[in-house]
Design a protein around this motif. Structure first.
Motif, PDB file in Angstrom:
ATOM      1  N   LYS A  89     -19.117 -42.445 -34.706  1.00 38.69           N
ATOM      2  CA  LYS A  89     -19.310 -43.318 -35.876  1.00 38.69           C
ATOM      3  C   LYS A  89     -18.256 -44.412 -35.982  1.00 38.69           C
ATOM      4  N   SER A  90     -17.006 -44.059 -35.743  1.00 37.05           N
ATOM      5  CA  SER A  90     -15.928 -45.011 -35.989  1.00 37.05           C
ATOM      6  C   SER A  90     -15.198 -45.477 -34.731  1.00 37.05           C
ATOM      7  N   ASP A  91     -15.527 -44.905 -33.595  1.00 34.05           N
ATOM      8  CA  ASP A  91     -14.804 -45.151 -32.342  1.00 34.05           C
ATOM      9  C   ASP A  91     -13.336 -44.724 -32.421  1.00 34.05           C
ATOM     10  N   ARG A  92     -13.002 -43.951 -33.446  1.00 30.63           N
ATOM     11  CA  ARG A  92     -11.626 -43.453 -33.591  1.00 30.63           C
ATOM     12  C   ARG A  92     -11.352 -42.390 -32.527  1.00 30.63           C
ATOM     13  N   GLU A  93     -10.192 -42.510 -31.894  1.00 29.96           N
ATOM     14  CA  GLU A  93      -9.810 -41.535 -30.875  1.00 29.96           C
ATOM     15  C   GLU A  93      -8.881 -40.502 -31.486  1.00 29.96           C
ATOM     16  N   LEU A  94      -9.138 -39.263 -31.159  1.00 30.48           N
ATOM     17  CA  LEU A  94      -8.323 -38.148 -31.624  1.00 30.48           C
ATOM     18  C   LEU A  94      -7.514 -37.607 -30.457  1.00 30.48           C
ATOM     19  N   ASP A  95      -6.279 -37.262 -30.729  1.00 33.53           N
ATOM     20  CA  ASP A  95      -5.416 -36.645 -29.731  1.00 33.53           C
ATOM     21  C   ASP A  95      -4.545 -35.645 -30.487  1.00 33.53           C
ATOM     22  N   LYS A  96      -4.886 -34.373 -30.369  1.00 32.33           N
ATOM     23  CA  LYS A  96      -4.225 -33.312 -31.132  1.00 32.33           C
ATOM     24  C   LYS A  96      -3.630 -32.282 -30.180  1.00 32.33           C
ATOM     25  N   SER A  97      -2.567 -31.668 -30.623  1.00 31.60           N
ATOM     26  CA  SER A  97      -1.993 -30.549 -29.883  1.00 31.60           C
ATOM     27  C   SER A  97      -1.675 -29.452 -30.892  1.00 31.60           C
ATOM     28  N   GLY A  98      -1.563 -28.237 -30.387  1.00 30.51           N
ATOM     29  CA  GLY A  98      -1.265 -27.134 -31.275  1.00 30.51           C
ATOM     30  C   GLY A  98      -1.360 -25.809 -30.555  1.00 30.51           C
ATOM     31  N   TYR A  99      -1.839 -24.805 -31.299  1.00 32.32           N
ATOM     32  CA  TYR A  99      -1.912 -23.446 -30.773  1.00 32.32           C
ATOM     33  C   TYR A  99      -3.228 -22.791 -31.165  1.00 32.32           C
ATOM     34  N   GLN A 100      -3.652 -21.852 -30.347  1.00 27.04           N
ATOM     35  CA  GLN A 100      -4.860 -21.074 -30.605  1.00 27.04           C
ATOM     36  C   GLN A 100      -4.500 -19.610 -30.408  1.00 27.04           C
ATOM     37  N   THR A 101      -4.918 -18.790 -31.338  1.00 32.04           N
ATOM     38  CA  THR A 101      -4.745 -17.348 -31.223  1.00 32.04           C
ATOM     39  C   THR A 101      -6.122 -16.700 -31.235  1.00 32.04           C
ATOM     40  N   PHE A 102      -6.316 -15.758 -30.332  1.00 31.59           N
ATOM     41  CA  PHE A 102      -7.554 -14.973 -30.269  1.00 31.59           C
ATOM     42  C   PHE A 102      -7.194 -13.499 -30.415  1.00 31.59           C
ATOM     43  N   LEU A 103      -7.958 -12.766 -31.206  1.00 32.19           N
ATOM     44  CA  LEU A 103      -7.839 -11.316 -31.287  1.00 32.19           C
ATOM     45  C   LEU A 103      -9.063 -10.719 -30.610  1.00 32.19           C
ATOM     46  N   PHE A 104      -8.849  -9.715 -29.764  1.00 34.39           N
ATOM     47  CA  PHE A 104      -9.930  -9.096 -28.994  1.00 34.39           C
ATOM     48  C   PHE A 104      -9.981  -7.592 -29.254  1.00 34.39           C
ATOM     49  N   ARG A 105     -11.182  -7.050 -29.196  1.00 35.18           N
ATOM     50  CA  ARG A 105     -11.369  -5.606 -29.227  1.00 35.18           C
ATOM     51  C   ARG A 105     -12.282  -5.240 -28.064  1.00 35.18           C
ATOM     52  N   LYS A 106     -11.939  -4.161 -27.374  1.00 35.40           N
ATOM     53  CA  LYS A 106     -12.762  -3.695 -26.259  1.00 35.40           C
ATOM     54  C   LYS A 106     -13.833  -2.757 -26.822  1.00 35.40           C
ATOM     55  N   ILE A 107     -15.082  -3.163 -26.643  1.00 35.88           N
ATOM     56  CA  ILE A 107     -16.208  -2.409 -27.175  1.00 35.88           C
ATOM     57  C   ILE A 107     -17.167  -2.116 -26.031  1.00 35.88           C
ATOM     58  N   ASP A 108     -17.447  -0.842 -25.818  1.00 35.36           N
ATOM     59  CA  ASP A 108     -18.333  -0.414 -24.727  1.00 35.36           C
ATOM     60  C   ASP A 108     -17.923  -1.040 -23.395  1.00 35.36           C
ATOM     61  N   GLY A 109     -16.603  -1.092 -23.162  1.00 33.09           N
ATOM     62  CA  GLY A 109     -16.079  -1.583 -21.886  1.00 33.09           C
ATOM     63  C   GLY A 109     -15.978  -3.090 -21.761  1.00 33.09           C
ATOM     64  N   GLU A 110     -16.348  -3.837 -22.813  1.00 29.95           N
ATOM     65  CA  GLU A 110     -16.286  -5.298 -22.746  1.00 29.95           C
ATOM     66  C   GLU A 110     -15.418  -5.846 -23.864  1.00 29.95           C
ATOM     67  N   TRP A 111     -14.652  -6.880 -23.536  1.00 30.88           N
ATOM     68  CA  TRP A 111     -13.807  -7.522 -24.533  1.00 30.88           C
ATOM     69  C   TRP A 111     -14.629  -8.463 -25.390  1.00 30.88           C
ATOM     70  N   LYS A 112     -14.389  -8.424 -26.702  1.00 26.55           N
ATOM     71  CA  LYS A 112     -15.059  -9.313 -27.648  1.00 26.55           C
ATOM     72  C   LYS A 112     -14.007  -9.943 -28.554  1.00 26.55           C
ATOM     73  N   VAL A 113     -14.174 -11.227 -28.847  1.00 30.75           N
ATOM     74  CA  VAL A 113     -13.305 -11.911 -29.795  1.00 30.75           C
ATOM     75  C   VAL A 113     -13.702 -11.432 -31.191  1.00 30.75           C
ATOM     76  N   VAL A 114     -12.720 -10.943 -31.956  1.00 32.41           N
ATOM     77  CA  VAL A 114     -13.000 -10.518 -33.326  1.00 32.41           C
ATOM     78  C   VAL A 114     -12.422 -11.493 -34.352  1.00 32.41           C
ATOM     79  N   HIS A 115     -11.533 -12.373 -33.895  1.00 34.99           N
ATOM     80  CA  HIS A 115     -10.968 -13.379 -34.793  1.00 34.99           C
ATOM     81  C   HIS A 115     -10.313 -14.465 -33.940  1.00 34.99           C
ATOM     82  N   SER A 116     -10.372 -15.693 -34.423  1.00 36.83           N
ATOM     83  CA  SER A 116      -9.652 -16.781 -33.761  1.00 36.83           C
ATOM     84  C   SER A 116      -9.054 -17.683 -34.831  1.00 36.83           C
ATOM     85  N   HIS A 117      -7.961 -18.313 -34.470  1.00 35.82           N
ATOM     86  CA  HIS A 117      -7.285 -19.213 -35.405  1.00 35.82           C
ATOM     87  C   HIS A 117      -6.642 -20.332 -34.595  1.00 35.82           C
ATOM     88  N   SER A 118      -6.995 -21.558 -34.934  1.00 33.90           N
ATOM     89  CA  SER A 118      -6.354 -22.686 -34.270  1.00 33.90           C
ATOM     90  C   SER A 118      -5.619 -23.523 -35.300  1.00 33.90           C
TER      91      SER A 118
END
Length: 167
Positions: free
Chosen positions: A125-154
């Motif tokens: 819409k605006s041709d505005r360019e974004l350039d961001k840096s930061g951190y991402q956290t993922f919480l995982f639980r192993k269910i039936d032998g497979e990892w699943k993300v249960v929460h994320s926060h950026s």
């Protein structure tokens, strides 16, 4: 005496095998988690909700936090955030770097990962360019032998490269 030496060697070999299997198991789990993070990167960049549907646990009370916004539930994250964002941007790149994976609990059925993030995009819409840096956290639980993300926060902010000190 020979029985004692054989018993001792058997014990040492058993402990070595257990430690080796645990290490292989951790490496396998770490790879599974980093593969999930790579698929999430693909999903964001391509506006594709499938990696989220395959790798996130959809449960009542799920919340996914993205730079101050909150999505309650997996459907909200995919249909109100992932898919429409791609359509609003001319290009988008998301990089996860310095990924650390940590396992918790006796059975190592819980894990968390933290990564540095760098997000670049151009709004149509605006041709505005974004350039961001930061951190991402993922919480995982192993269910039936497979990892699943249960929460994320950026969390991100405008990218500001560190200035070198000049003397």
């Amino acid at each position: 005496m020979n029985k004692y030496i054989i018993a001792l060697l058997t014990l040492v070999i058993s402990f070595t095998s257990i430690a080796h299997d645990d290490n292989d198991h951790s490496n396998k789990d770490k790879k599974a988690i980093t593969d999930i993070i790579a698929s999430i990167k693909y999903g964001w960049e391509n506006g594709d909700g499938m990696p989220f549907k395959q790798n996130f646990l959809d449960f009542k009370g799920a919340r996914y936090i993205e730079s101050g916004g909150q999505n309650k539930g997996l459907d909200s994250l995919v249909t109100h955030h992932v898919e429409p964002e791609k359509g609003a941007m001319g290009y988008m790149t998301l990089d996860f770097s310095d990924i650390e994976v940590h396992f918790e609990g006796e059975k190592k059925s819980f894990a968390w990962a933290i990564a540095n993030t760098r997000f670049k995009a151009k709004l149509k819409k605006s041709d505005r360019e974004l350039d961001k840096s930061g951190y991402q956290t993922f919480l995982f639980r192993k269910i039936d032998g497979e990892w699943k993300v249960v929460h994320s926060h950026s969390s991100g902010h405008d990218y500001k490269p560190k200035k070198e000190h000049q003397h």
